[in-house]
Design a protein around this motif. Structure first.
Motif, PDB file in Angstrom:
ATOM      1  N   ARG A  50       0.742  -1.278  -0.070  1.00  0.00           N
ATOM      2  CA  ARG A  50       0.072   0.133  -0.155  1.00  0.00           C
ATOM      3  C   ARG A  50       0.962   1.220   0.095  1.00  0.00           C
ATOM      4  NH1 ARG A  50      -3.614   2.423  -0.969  1.00  0.00           N
ATOM      5  NH2 ARG A  50      -5.170   2.783   0.766  1.00  0.00           N
ATOM      6  N   ARG A  51       2.129   1.041  -0.083  1.00  0.00           N
ATOM      7  CA  ARG A  51       3.051   2.240   0.136  1.00  0.00           C
ATOM      8  C   ARG A  51       4.090   2.087  -1.013  1.00  0.00           C
ATOM      9  NH1 ARG A  51       5.461   3.407   5.515  1.00  0.00           N
ATOM     10  NH2 ARG A  51       5.116   1.345   6.159  1.00  0.00           N
ATOM     11  N   PRO A  52       4.763   3.019  -1.559  1.00  0.00           N
ATOM     12  CA  PRO A  52       5.507   2.894  -2.716  1.00  0.00           C
ATOM     13  C   PRO A  52       6.719   1.904  -2.256  1.00  0.00           C
ATOM     14  CG  PRO A  52       5.214   5.205  -2.522  1.00  0.00           C
ATOM     15  CD  PRO A  52       4.353   4.586  -1.331  1.00  0.00           C
ATOM     16  N   VAL A  53       7.151   1.265  -3.164  1.00  0.00           N
ATOM     17  CA  VAL A  53       8.455   0.364  -2.795  1.00  0.00           C
ATOM     18  C   VAL A  53       9.521   0.524  -4.190  1.00  0.00           C
ATOM     19  CG1 VAL A  53       7.362  -1.714  -1.521  1.00  0.00           C
ATOM     20  CG2 VAL A  53       7.145  -1.559  -4.001  1.00  0.00           C
ATOM     21  N   GLY A  54      10.668  -0.014  -4.057  1.00  0.00           N
ATOM     22  CA  GLY A  54      11.427   0.032  -4.979  1.00  0.00           C
ATOM     23  C   GLY A  54      11.257  -0.595  -6.147  1.00  0.00           C
ATOM     24  N   ARG A  55      12.058  -0.705  -7.219  1.00  0.00           N
ATOM     25  CA  ARG A  55      12.171  -1.440  -8.442  1.00  0.00           C
ATOM     26  C   ARG A  55      12.060  -2.896  -8.191  1.00  0.00           C
ATOM     27  NH1 ARG A  55      11.531  -4.611 -11.564  1.00  0.00           N
ATOM     28  NH2 ARG A  55      12.189  -4.692 -13.735  1.00  0.00           N
ATOM     29  N   PHE A  56      13.010  -3.134  -7.107  1.00  0.00           N
ATOM     30  CA  PHE A  56      13.320  -4.481  -6.595  1.00  0.00           C
ATOM     31  C   PHE A  56      12.874  -4.532  -5.290  1.00  0.00           C
ATOM     32  CE2 PHE A  56      16.455  -3.651 -10.317  1.00  0.00           C
ATOM     33  CZ  PHE A  56      16.054  -4.520 -10.872  1.00  0.00           C
ATOM     34  N   VAL A  57      11.925  -5.589  -4.936  1.00  0.00           N
ATOM     35  CA  VAL A  57      11.645  -5.821  -3.468  1.00  0.00           C
ATOM     36  C   VAL A  57      12.539  -6.994  -3.080  1.00  0.00           C
ATOM     37  CG1 VAL A  57      10.197  -6.161  -1.799  1.00  0.00           C
ATOM     38  CG2 VAL A  57       9.628  -4.780  -3.784  1.00  0.00           C
ATOM     39  N   ILE A  58      13.659  -6.700  -2.348  1.00  0.00           N
ATOM     40  CA  ILE A  58      14.281  -7.726  -1.634  1.00  0.00           C
ATOM     41  C   ILE A  58      13.754  -8.363  -0.503  1.00  0.00           C
ATOM     42  CG2 ILE A  58      16.910  -8.547  -0.926  1.00  0.00           C
ATOM     43  CD1 ILE A  58      17.755  -6.763  -2.753  1.00  0.00           C
ATOM     44  N   ARG A  59      13.521  -9.631  -0.411  1.00  0.00           N
ATOM     45  CA  ARG A  59      12.928 -10.011   0.918  1.00  0.00           C
ATOM     46  C   ARG A  59      13.713 -11.183   1.433  1.00  0.00           C
ATOM     47  NH1 ARG A  59       7.414 -10.071   1.603  1.00  0.00           N
ATOM     48  NH2 ARG A  59       6.622  -8.559   0.048  1.00  0.00           N
ATOM     49  N   VAL A  60      14.398 -11.032   2.662  1.00  0.00           N
ATOM     50  CA  VAL A  60      15.367 -11.904   3.370  1.00  0.00           C
ATOM     51  C   VAL A  60      14.792 -12.714   4.168  1.00  0.00           C
ATOM     52  CG1 VAL A  60      17.446 -11.812   4.369  1.00  0.00           C
ATOM     53  CG2 VAL A  60      17.167  -9.896   3.145  1.00  0.00           C
TER      54      VAL A  60
END
Ligand code: SF4
Ligand code: FES
Lengths: 168, 425
Positions: A73-83
């Motif tokens: 629901r909020r802007p995220v980067g071009r790449f969302v890195i999930r660790v």
């Protein structure tokens, strides 16, 4: 111009799918994900669009959007890195990798780099425990990670071919 | 290691997915042909009941009994759901299974659908498995072209549609009733039962929900018979083979198909290559995060639902997470509880309020800030978690309770030293 065309194309396609569906509500996550892909995140406009398409109330959609991990629901980067920070990755020193990423990107978990390229998030076990420690970049999985490997992936994401084919 | 039955993973290849043609050549869809030509839905139910197949998602509920839960005169349409959400930490077997041989699942769904009279099947897939959703969609459409899915399957009176449903991603969606809410576009929190989903599930119609591995067993049972299936197991009480996922401090983490009831020691030492050099087995979780820690005295346990239940343990998903003697089990439990606290759907108080409280107490203990009173509080919290609305919180209580009872010394050592005795973390 091209972007507008793309958007109308997407809306048409979604409308069609919804019209054909026996139970349109079953498509709600698909619709939210598709609009998110278009807008970069599920903005208020996108949420309204989804509500209109499905004939659902904004509240109903908000209830879902705020529940699911992969809807932003909020802007995220071009790449969302999930660790991954669940137990097997933790055993394999996954915590250190998270810290390494924070240091390399100069952001904390939950933040986005000022250039809008990377967002860093923790994630629960992604089902690649045989390749722990693991992470997701958008929908792509990277396993058997170490610091050098992460540096290389970041470099490639910044410049190289890895950029392509990584839908949110 | 010869003589090990290869059933579910017989078509597994190192680098690619088995296609429709290859699956057929290996005997695929023959069970479906046989069923549609010669067997009634009742026959199928009977065979699956006799086979002793138990749900592989964690609960071990007899699959045939679930099918019988759909009354003969139950209303239509009826639904079948394949749970490919697989979010139990340590578990990755459904990922391996579908990447290896997607048509096995498709055929299993069709057979189960025929048995219970379902006209639509839904495969529920988590976001991290995006590739899997694509594979399934592609292979379903190939099966449709070959008249294996859709209207009048193989020219028979039986029709069934299959669909892939992409989740937005939350652990609780793996719980059956929550998954049904999720598919219906409702906030995915668990529903009250009864009514069971076999009476009122998806869109309030009879719905049978199975784990992917359970469904993948069905074609083999129909083709080779219930006795053959039963005979695959090594334990008296088990049936079939089982996909054991091994992760943690072993040499070769991976997914191994072995007879149900294979001893824990054999799985770890022979198949997973033993412990890593220089490390010793300290404990394992036998079936994902929602199971109890098993100490070395259980290494000879037969890994089967009944056998473990008799020893006070649970097989869960059969995902064995191995810890070595350098690991602080208290720290590991903090990690597990944090997972459950984060994934709580927030509906009921014992879980929503209880888990963060447990996390705080445990974390304090681990850092040497705890007291004996805290240990007692944790014990009573482990009980309290079991009063929750759905199995998530009672699942979280499993590692917690076993830590406090089987590894009490380690907990007390933290108290005594005022710090964690394991320097590395
Ligand atoms: S136990 Fe937890 S996940 Fe289950 S209903 Fe209660 S709050 Fe939700
Ligand atoms: S614990 Fe990290 S992928 Fe399973």
């Amino acid at each position: 111009m091209e972007a507008t065309n793309q958007k109308t194309g997407l809306l048409k396609e979604l409308e069609q799918r919804i019209r054909r569906a026996e139970h349109p509500r079953e498509l709600v996550v698909d619709v939210m994900l598709a609009l998110q892909e278009q807008y970069g995140y599920l903005s208020d406009d996108a949420l309204e669009e989804a509500a209109r398409l499905l004939g659902m109330s904004l509240l109903e959609l908000e209830e879902l959007a705020s529940f699911y991990d992969f809807i932003y629901r909020r802007p995220v980067g071009r790449f969302v890195i999930r660790v991954c920070d669940s137990v097997v990755c933790w055993l394999e020193e996954g915590e250190k990798l998270g810290e390494h990423l924070e240091a390399r990107l100069g952001i904390r978990m939950g933040e986005t780099t000022p250039d809008g390229l990377f967002t860093l998030l923790p994630v629960c076990c992604i089902g690649y425990c045989d390749m722990a420690p693991a992470m997701l970049v958008n929908r792509r999985v990277y396993g058997n990670l170490n610091q050098e490997k992460i540096d290389k992936i970041l470099e490639e994401l910044r410049t190289g071919d890895e950029r392509k084919g990584l839908p949110r | 290691m010869k003589d090990l039955p290869m059933v579910l993973l017989r078509n597994r290849k190192a680098d690619r997915t088995t296609g429709l043609q290859e699956y057929r050549t290996s005997g695929g869809y023959r069970a479906l042909e046989l069923a549609l030509k010669e067997l009634s839905p009742k026959d199928l139910c009977g065979m699956v009941v006799d086979s002793g197949l138990q749900g592989r998602g964690g609960a071990g509920f007899p699959a045939g009994r679930k099918w019988m839960g759909v009354a003969e005169d139950a209303p239509h349409p009826r639904y079948l759901v394949a749970n490919a959400d697989e979010m139990e930490p340590g578990t990755f077997k459904d990922r391996v299974l579908i990447h290896a041989d997607p048509h096995q699942l498709i055929e299993g769904m069709l057979l189960a659908g025929y048995a219970v009279g379902a006209s639509k099947g839904v495969i529920f897939v988590r976001p991290a498995y995006g590739r899997m959703a694509e594979i399934l969609e592609r292979e379903i459409s190939k099966a449709r072209e070959a008249h294996l899915v859709g209207q009048h399957i193989l020219g028979s009176e039986f029709s069934m549609e299959l669909e892939v449903h992409r989740s937005g991603g939350r652990y609780i969606c793996g719980e059956g009733t929550a998954q049904i809410n999720a598919i219906m576009g409702l906030r995915p929190q668990p529903r009250e039962t009864p009514p069971r989903t076999t009476e009122k599930g998806l869109w309030n119609m009879p719905t049978v929900l199975h784990n992917v591995e359970t469904l993948a067993c069905v074609p083999h049972i129909i083709l080779n018979g219930p006795d053959w299936f039963k005979g695959l197991a090594r334990s008296q009480t088990g049936a079939g083979t089982k996909l054991y996922c091994v992760s943690g401090k072993v040499q070769r983490p991976g997914c191994y198909e072995l007879p149900m009831g294979t001893a824990l020691r054999e799985i770890l030492e022979v198949h997973a290559g033993g412990m890593r050099p220089g490390s010793r087995f300290k404990a394992c979780l036998p079936g994902g995060a929602s199971t109890r820690f098993m100490s070395p005295e259980f290494l000879d346990a037969e890994m089967d639902y009944e056998a473990l239940r008799r020893m006070g343990h649970r097989l869960g998903t059969g995902a064995i997470i191995v810890f070595d003697e350098t690991t602080c089990l208290l720290r590991a439990t903090v990690n597990l509880i944090r997972f459950f606290a984060r994934e709580s759907c927030g509906w009921c108080t014992p879980c929503r309020e209880g888990l963060p409280f447990v996390e705080e107490l445990l974390d304090g203990l681990e850092q040497g800030r705890g007291t004996r009173e805290h240990v007692e509080m944790l014990r009573s919290m482990a009980d309290a978690l079991c009063n929750a609305f759905c199995p998530l919180a009672p699942g979280a209580a499993q590692p917690l309770e076993s830590l406090l009872s089987c590894f009490e010394d380690e907990v007390l050592e933290h108290l005594r030293l005022g710090r964690c005795p394991y320097q590395t973390r």
